[in-house]
Motif scaffolding. Structure first.
Motif, PDB file in Angstrom:
ATOM      1  N   ARG A 157       0.831  -1.210   0.000  1.00  0.00           N
ATOM      2  CA  ARG A 157       0.000   0.000   0.000  1.00  0.00           C
ATOM      3  C   ARG A 157       0.869   1.265   0.000  1.00  0.00           C
ATOM      4  NH1 ARG A 157      -4.099  -2.945   3.808  1.00  0.00           N
ATOM      5  NH2 ARG A 157      -5.977  -3.035   2.484  1.00  0.00           N
ATOM      6  N   GLU A 164      -5.550  -0.852  -3.880  1.00  0.00           N
ATOM      7  CA  GLU A 164      -6.316  -1.171  -2.682  1.00  0.00           C
ATOM      8  C   GLU A 164      -7.114  -2.459  -2.869  1.00  0.00           C
ATOM      9  OE1 GLU A 164      -7.836  -1.485   0.923  1.00  0.00           O
ATOM     10  OE2 GLU A 164      -6.193  -0.169   0.289  1.00  0.00           O
ATOM     11  N   GLU A 177      -6.963   2.759  -7.044  1.00  0.00           N
ATOM     12  CA  GLU A 177      -8.116   1.906  -6.729  1.00  0.00           C
ATOM     13  C   GLU A 177      -7.743   0.428  -6.822  1.00  0.00           C
ATOM     14  OE1 GLU A 177     -12.108   0.689  -9.200  1.00  0.00           O
ATOM     15  OE2 GLU A 177     -11.647   2.830  -9.037  1.00  0.00           O
ATOM     16  N   GLU A 197       0.834   4.380  -2.664  1.00  0.00           N
ATOM     17  CA  GLU A 197       0.557   5.752  -2.227  1.00  0.00           C
ATOM     18  C   GLU A 197       1.656   6.721  -2.653  1.00  0.00           C
ATOM     19  OE1 GLU A 197       0.118   5.326   1.947  1.00  0.00           O
ATOM     20  OE2 GLU A 197      -1.836   4.296   1.814  1.00  0.00           O
TER      21      GLU A 197
END
Length: 385
Positions: free
Chosen positions: A99, A190, A187, A103
């Motif tokens: 993640r 995740e 998107e 990011e």
């Protein structure tokens, strides 16, 4: 035997989802509802299931979640890459690392920025027909992943880029903007991370000994040559699969970009090899009006499969036909000569006709004669003899 759950499963119209089934849209994948129903109907926890045409690994993922051991083979290296990703068991620090990479990476992606080119893949032709702006942002995303990630987390990051790039270019009439690509990548990152968490939770909930999974990049007719501990020590009780269809072309190894320009970019993203024509993946060139090579290959393949499964093994397979009146009898004959006999339904209140289904959301290229069945599949059930 109550066959109603299988009948319900093959007609299930829900979007493919759950566990890691959504991390990539593999061509001609079947419903996890069908895989689960077949596994529950014909096996018990601790048994082994086999998928000799594993494709998107739907059957492997469902088997593991149900406490069954799973073995899969496929001659497509992209399928093996997906099997690795979809059966990963990442811990919390690894999920957080994935993640964090997304990011930090997504905001900086831009086709206007210079990028270190993946020349080795370009020179091999794996980037041919890729729109330049998506080629550049994919290279940027992969470059950052290669710098900060490794091992299983790097595999998952590659899958995220693969999923987003497929969304951006495959069969799209109008290509999205770079901003839309960035939004979709975030998107998808995740979604993949959450899917891997769900899969780990499902594995942790399995009682008893943790199930094992093996997958091999090999043609199904070479399955007896595979050095598989599972096949050797606990022969499969169930084969659940969907083989290539006679006379029906599915583009397993390419994306189509703005029309029918094909690109082998999936293999570049997955760091895998391709280099084969369509007939390599489908038993027989669809343009060949004589389909006898297909049925000869089918018989050979299932003859080899028969050598590695248990004597009580069931084969549950979804098969499509463009000329079912001609092809289905030939298919059943090939299965019989390979060592499998079709289920008899005389006492179950159903017939073979009940197992036809409409094919949802499929892109087929067929030589049509019998239009009535052009988008139909049938569930075939066989026992080892």
């Amino acid at each position: 035997m109550n066959l109603q759950p299988l009948l319900d499963a093959i007609n299930d119209r829900k979007v493919v989802s759950g566990l890691t089934h959504s991390v990539y849209r593999y061509p001609a994948r079947f419903s996890p509802v069908f895989a689960r129903a077949a596994i529950e109907a014909f096996t018990k926890p601790g048994d082994t299931i086999l998928d000799p045409f594993m494709g998107g690994s739907t059957s492997l993922v469902e088997a593991l979640a149900l406490g069954r051991n799973a073995v899969g083979t496929d001659l497509n290296e992209l399928a093996v890459f997906l099997a690795r990703v979809k059966t990963l068991r990442l811990n919390d620090p690894q999920i957080n690392e994935l993640r964090t990479w997304a990011e930090l990476t997504v905001p900086d992606l831009s086709p206007r920025k210079p990028v270190v080119r993946h020349d080795e893949w370009k020179d091999l032709g794996y980037q041919n027909n890729m729109p330049w702006r998506f080629r550049k942002v994919a290279e940027q995303a992969l470059n950052t992943a290669l710098m900060v990630l490794d091992g299983d987390v790097l595999l998952a990051a590659r899958c995220i880029v693969l999923k987003t790039l497929q969304w951006a270019v495959d069969c799209k009439k109008h290509l999205p903007t770079a901003a839309a690509f960035r939004s979709k990548l975030a998107e998808d990152a995740e979604l993949v991370a959450a899917s891997l968490e769900d899969f780990r939770t499902a594995l942790d909930a399995v009682e008893g000994q943790r199930p094992t999974v093996e997958f091999y990049n090999t043609p199904a007719d070479d399955i007896t040559k595979v050095a598989s501990k599972a096949l050797r020590e606990r022969r499969p009780k169930l084969v659940v699969t969907s083989p290539p269809y006679p006379g029906v072309h599915v583009l397993y190894h390419r994306w189509q970009v703005q029309g029918r320009r094909e690109t082998a970019a999936p293999y570049w993203i997955a760091a895998s090899n391709d280099g084969m024509g369509s007939s390599y993946y489908t038993f027989c060139d669809r343009r060949n009006r004589d389909q006898s090579p297909y049925f000869a290959r089918l018989q050979t393949t299932f003859g080899e499969v028969r050598k590695v499964v248990s004597d009580s093994c069931v084969v549950a397979q979804l098969v499509g036909f463009n000329q079912p009146g001609e092809q289905l009898p030939l298919y059943l004959k090939a299965m019989s000569e390979a060592g499998f006999t079709e289920f008899k339904f005389s006492r179950s209140g159903v017939s073979r006709d009940d197992f036809w289904r409409d094919v949802p959301n499929r892109k087929f290229y067929v030589s049509l004669r019998d239009k009535a069945k052009q988008t139909k599949e049938i569930l075939l059930l066989h026992r080892a003899t």
